[in-house]
Design a protein around this motif. Structure first.
Motif, PDB file in Angstrom:
ATOM      1  N   ASN A  90     -87.242   4.859 -24.382  1.00 50.16           N
ATOM      2  CA  ASN A  90     -87.146   6.008 -23.427  1.00 50.16           C
ATOM      3  C   ASN A  90     -86.306   5.608 -22.329  1.00 50.16           C
ATOM      4  O   ASN A  90     -85.723   6.376 -21.899  1.00 50.16           O
ATOM      5  N   PHE A  91     -86.658   4.205 -21.782  1.00 50.86           N
ATOM      6  CA  PHE A  91     -85.938   3.842 -20.610  1.00 50.86           C
ATOM      7  C   PHE A  91     -84.610   3.532 -20.832  1.00 50.86           C
ATOM      8  O   PHE A  91     -83.581   3.891 -19.843  1.00 50.86           O
ATOM      9  N   CYS A  92     -84.262   3.010 -21.986  1.00 52.98           N
ATOM     10  CA  CYS A  92     -82.850   2.727 -22.298  1.00 52.98           C
ATOM     11  C   CYS A  92     -82.034   4.238 -22.569  1.00 52.98           C
ATOM     12  O   CYS A  92     -81.058   4.502 -21.917  1.00 52.98           O
ATOM     13  N   ARG A  93     -82.815   5.215 -22.990  1.00 53.75           N
ATOM     14  CA  ARG A  93     -82.375   6.667 -23.171  1.00 53.75           C
ATOM     15  C   ARG A  93     -81.899   7.248 -21.670  1.00 53.75           C
ATOM     16  O   ARG A  93     -80.740   7.593 -21.487  1.00 53.75           O
ATOM     17  N   THR A  94     -82.832   7.077 -20.986  1.00 56.61           N
ATOM     18  CA  THR A  94     -82.983   7.749 -19.386  1.00 56.61           C
ATOM     19  C   THR A  94     -81.709   6.854 -18.529  1.00 56.61           C
ATOM     20  O   THR A  94     -80.898   7.582 -17.843  1.00 56.61           O
ATOM     21  N   ASN A  95     -81.721   5.674 -18.979  1.00 54.96           N
ATOM     22  CA  ASN A  95     -80.809   4.662 -18.037  1.00 54.96           C
ATOM     23  C   ASN A  95     -79.689   4.202 -18.535  1.00 54.96           C
ATOM     24  O   ASN A  95     -79.037   3.182 -17.911  1.00 54.96           O
ATOM     25  N   ARG A  96     -79.161   4.836 -19.794  1.00 55.49           N
ATOM     26  CA  ARG A  96     -78.130   4.130 -20.763  1.00 55.49           C
ATOM     27  C   ARG A  96     -77.015   4.163 -20.039  1.00 55.49           C
ATOM     28  O   ARG A  96     -76.239   2.749 -20.017  1.00 55.49           O
ATOM     29  N   GLU A  97     -76.511   5.133 -18.955  1.00 59.78           N
ATOM     30  CA  GLU A  97     -75.037   4.642 -18.146  1.00 59.78           C
ATOM     31  C   GLU A  97     -75.468   3.765 -17.245  1.00 59.78           C
ATOM     32  O   GLU A  97     -74.378   3.284 -16.852  1.00 59.78           O
ATOM     33  N   ASN A  98     -76.449   3.028 -17.105  1.00 62.16           N
ATOM     34  CA  ASN A  98     -76.593   2.092 -15.901  1.00 62.16           C
ATOM     35  C   ASN A  98     -76.890   0.628 -16.557  1.00 62.16           C
ATOM     36  O   ASN A  98     -77.364   0.086 -15.770  1.00 62.16           O
ATOM     37  N   ILE A  99     -76.981   0.796 -17.863  1.00 60.95           N
ATOM     38  CA  ILE A  99     -77.074  -0.743 -18.552  1.00 60.95           C
ATOM     39  C   ILE A  99     -75.552  -1.047 -19.046  1.00 60.95           C
ATOM     40  O   ILE A  99     -75.213  -0.256 -19.618  1.00 60.95           O
ATOM     41  N   LEU A 100     -75.783  -2.310 -18.972  1.00 58.63           N
ATOM     42  CA  LEU A 100     -74.119  -2.960 -19.558  1.00 58.63           C
ATOM     43  C   LEU A 100     -74.404  -4.080 -20.550  1.00 58.63           C
ATOM     44  O   LEU A 100     -75.267  -4.764 -20.338  1.00 58.63           O
ATOM     45  N   TRP A 101     -74.014  -3.802 -21.702  1.00 58.80           N
ATOM     46  CA  TRP A 101     -74.031  -4.526 -22.623  1.00 58.80           C
ATOM     47  C   TRP A 101     -72.599  -5.533 -22.964  1.00 58.80           C
ATOM     48  O   TRP A 101     -71.783  -4.976 -22.095  1.00 58.80           O
ATOM     49  N   LYS A 102     -72.354  -6.261 -23.519  1.00 59.00           N
ATOM     50  CA  LYS A 102     -71.103  -7.194 -23.672  1.00 59.00           C
ATOM     51  C   LYS A 102     -69.966  -6.392 -23.916  1.00 59.00           C
ATOM     52  O   LYS A 102     -68.941  -6.282 -23.483  1.00 59.00           O
ATOM     53  N   ALA A 103     -70.233  -5.134 -24.754  1.00 51.99           N
ATOM     54  CA  ALA A 103     -69.514  -4.285 -25.182  1.00 51.99           C
ATOM     55  C   ALA A 103     -69.127  -2.704 -24.228  1.00 51.99           C
ATOM     56  O   ALA A 103     -68.295  -2.149 -24.501  1.00 51.99           O
ATOM     57  N   GLU A 109     -76.000   7.098 -29.930  1.00 56.74           N
ATOM     58  CA  GLU A 109     -76.314   7.002 -31.137  1.00 56.74           C
ATOM     59  C   GLU A 109     -76.967   5.849 -31.461  1.00 56.74           C
ATOM     60  O   GLU A 109     -77.925   5.930 -32.504  1.00 56.74           O
ATOM     61  N   VAL A 110     -76.598   4.766 -30.918  1.00 57.04           N
ATOM     62  CA  VAL A 110     -77.475   3.439 -31.361  1.00 57.04           C
ATOM     63  C   VAL A 110     -78.935   3.611 -30.862  1.00 57.04           C
ATOM     64  O   VAL A 110     -79.720   3.108 -31.696  1.00 57.04           O
ATOM     65  N   ILE A 111     -79.106   4.051 -29.585  1.00 53.06           N
ATOM     66  CA  ILE A 111     -80.622   3.956 -29.211  1.00 53.06           C
ATOM     67  C   ILE A 111     -81.213   5.054 -30.200  1.00 53.06           C
ATOM     68  O   ILE A 111     -82.705   4.801 -30.769  1.00 53.06           O
ATOM     69  N   GLU A 112     -80.691   6.289 -30.439  1.00 50.46           N
ATOM     70  CA  GLU A 112     -81.334   7.222 -31.278  1.00 50.46           C
ATOM     71  C   GLU A 112     -81.590   6.654 -32.417  1.00 50.46           C
ATOM     72  O   GLU A 112     -82.530   6.839 -33.130  1.00 50.46           O
ATOM     73  N   ALA A 113     -80.584   5.964 -33.319  1.00 49.64           N
ATOM     74  CA  ALA A 113     -80.930   5.323 -34.462  1.00 49.64           C
ATOM     75  C   ALA A 113     -82.167   4.189 -34.718  1.00 49.64           C
ATOM     76  O   ALA A 113     -82.866   4.130 -35.521  1.00 49.64           O
ATOM     77  N   GLN A 114     -82.285   3.473 -33.490  1.00 51.19           N
ATOM     78  CA  GLN A 114     -83.226   2.672 -33.401  1.00 51.19           C
ATOM     79  C   GLN A 114     -84.667   3.307 -33.226  1.00 51.19           C
ATOM     80  O   GLN A 114     -85.602   2.958 -33.679  1.00 51.19           O
ATOM     81  N   VAL A 115     -84.927   4.456 -32.488  1.00 50.83           N
ATOM     82  CA  VAL A 115     -85.818   5.414 -32.393  1.00 50.83           C
ATOM     83  C   VAL A 115     -86.149   5.858 -33.836  1.00 50.83           C
ATOM     84  O   VAL A 115     -87.294   5.845 -34.325  1.00 50.83           O
ATOM     85  N   ALA A 116     -85.196   6.215 -34.366  1.00 48.29           N
ATOM     86  CA  ALA A 116     -85.274   6.926 -35.834  1.00 48.29           C
ATOM     87  C   ALA A 116     -85.956   5.743 -36.788  1.00 48.29           C
ATOM     88  O   ALA A 116     -86.829   6.134 -37.629  1.00 48.29           O
ATOM     89  N   ALA A 117     -85.378   4.690 -36.660  1.00 45.74           N
ATOM     90  CA  ALA A 117     -85.668   3.660 -37.652  1.00 45.74           C
ATOM     91  C   ALA A 117     -87.376   3.461 -37.464  1.00 45.74           C
ATOM     92  O   ALA A 117     -87.906   3.098 -38.425  1.00 45.74           O
ATOM     93  N   LEU A 118     -87.860   3.231 -36.125  1.00 48.87           N
ATOM     94  CA  LEU A 118     -89.100   2.936 -36.176  1.00 48.87           C
ATOM     95  C   LEU A 118     -89.971   4.204 -36.258  1.00 48.87           C
ATOM     96  O   LEU A 118     -90.913   4.208 -37.077  1.00 48.87           O
ATOM     97  N   GLU A 119     -89.463   5.377 -36.238  1.00 53.48           N
ATOM     98  CA  GLU A 119     -90.308   6.612 -36.618  1.00 53.48           C
ATOM     99  C   GLU A 119     -90.363   7.028 -37.980  1.00 53.48           C
ATOM    100  O   GLU A 119     -91.218   7.451 -38.529  1.00 53.48           O
ATOM    101  N   SER A 120     -89.478   6.331 -38.713  1.00 56.12           N
ATOM    102  CA  SER A 120     -89.555   6.330 -40.283  1.00 56.12           C
ATOM    103  C   SER A 120     -90.685   5.689 -40.764  1.00 56.12           C
ATOM    104  O   SER A 120     -91.169   5.926 -41.735  1.00 56.12           O
TER     105      SER A 120
END
Length: 215
Positions: A90-103, A109-120
């Motif tokens: 949820n933190f990543c969802r809310t602050n996604r635009e202020n988080i920096l990965w290598k790429a 869609e990556v964050i949502e897929a991770q949530v969905a993977a756990l919810e499954s």
């Protein structure tokens, strides 16, 4: 602002890495390795495993409970626990635009897929939480009188628990890799080998010290 959010994100991720892959005390991956290999040894030997060493039965039940409790701590309702992996996502969802990965910025869609993977795995999560809340952490009157009933009310398959734990580890590993292109080594395999060797040594000792018991 962005630097503070990035630092918060990286600190949370570091804490999860310790909870998952630490060895002192053992993290979730270590607990997974012990439990998974005990289940495998049961599949290999059947009830003969308890003849090899009767203490392996309570040990397996203890390893199961330990794994359930450790998993439950990481999958709490995010409204109740800031340390929940769901709260982290949820933190990543809310602050996604202020988080920096290598790429760059994490794709939504990556964050949502991770949530969905756990919810499954929600049925497994609910069963683990039910056992913890009504039996292991707080003993309901129903289970005080009939403790075995909790296993019927909240059934769990070992394979389903293992799949859930691996899903949690995968989510955190994906964040580690995306952030630094590196991730903690999955230590479960070392613990699986250790349990396998332990059972082999116990079997050899039983044959030597008590000839004929395993025949």
């Amino acid at each position: 602002m962005r630097d503070l959010i990035q630092a918060n994100y990286e600190e949370r991720l570091s804490r999860y890495a310790t909870l998952l892959h630490g060895t002192e005390p053992p993290g979730l991956a270590a607990k997974l390795g012990v439990y998974a290999q005990l289940l495998r040894q049961r599949e290999i030997h059947g009830d003969r495993l308890w003849k090899i060493e009767p203490m392996l039965y309570p040990l397996m039940l203890s390893a199961e409970t330990d794994l359930h409790l450790a998993t439950a701590r990481l999958l709490e309702d995010p409204r109740r626990a800031e340390g929940s992996v769901f709260a982290f996502l949820n933190f990543c969802r809310t602050n996604r635009e202020n988080i920096l990965w290598k790429a760059g910025t994490p794709p939504a869609e990556v964050i949502e897929a991770q949530v969905a993977a756990l919810e499954s795995h929600r049925p497994t999560i609910n069963a683990i939480m039910g056992r913890r809340d009504r039996f292991f952490a707080h003993l309901d009157k129903k289970y005080f009188l009939r403790p075995g009933q909790v296993y019927d009310d909240y059934p769990l398959e070992g394979a389903a628990v293992i799949a859930l734990v691996n899903a949690v580890i995968k989510v955190i590993s994906e964040h580690q890799w995306s952030l630094k292109e590196s991730a903690n080594f999955h230590v479960a395999g070392f613990f699986e080998i250790g349990v396998e060797n332990m059972v082999r040594n116990l079997e050899a000792g039983r044959r030597q010290n008590y000839p004929g018991q395993l025949d």
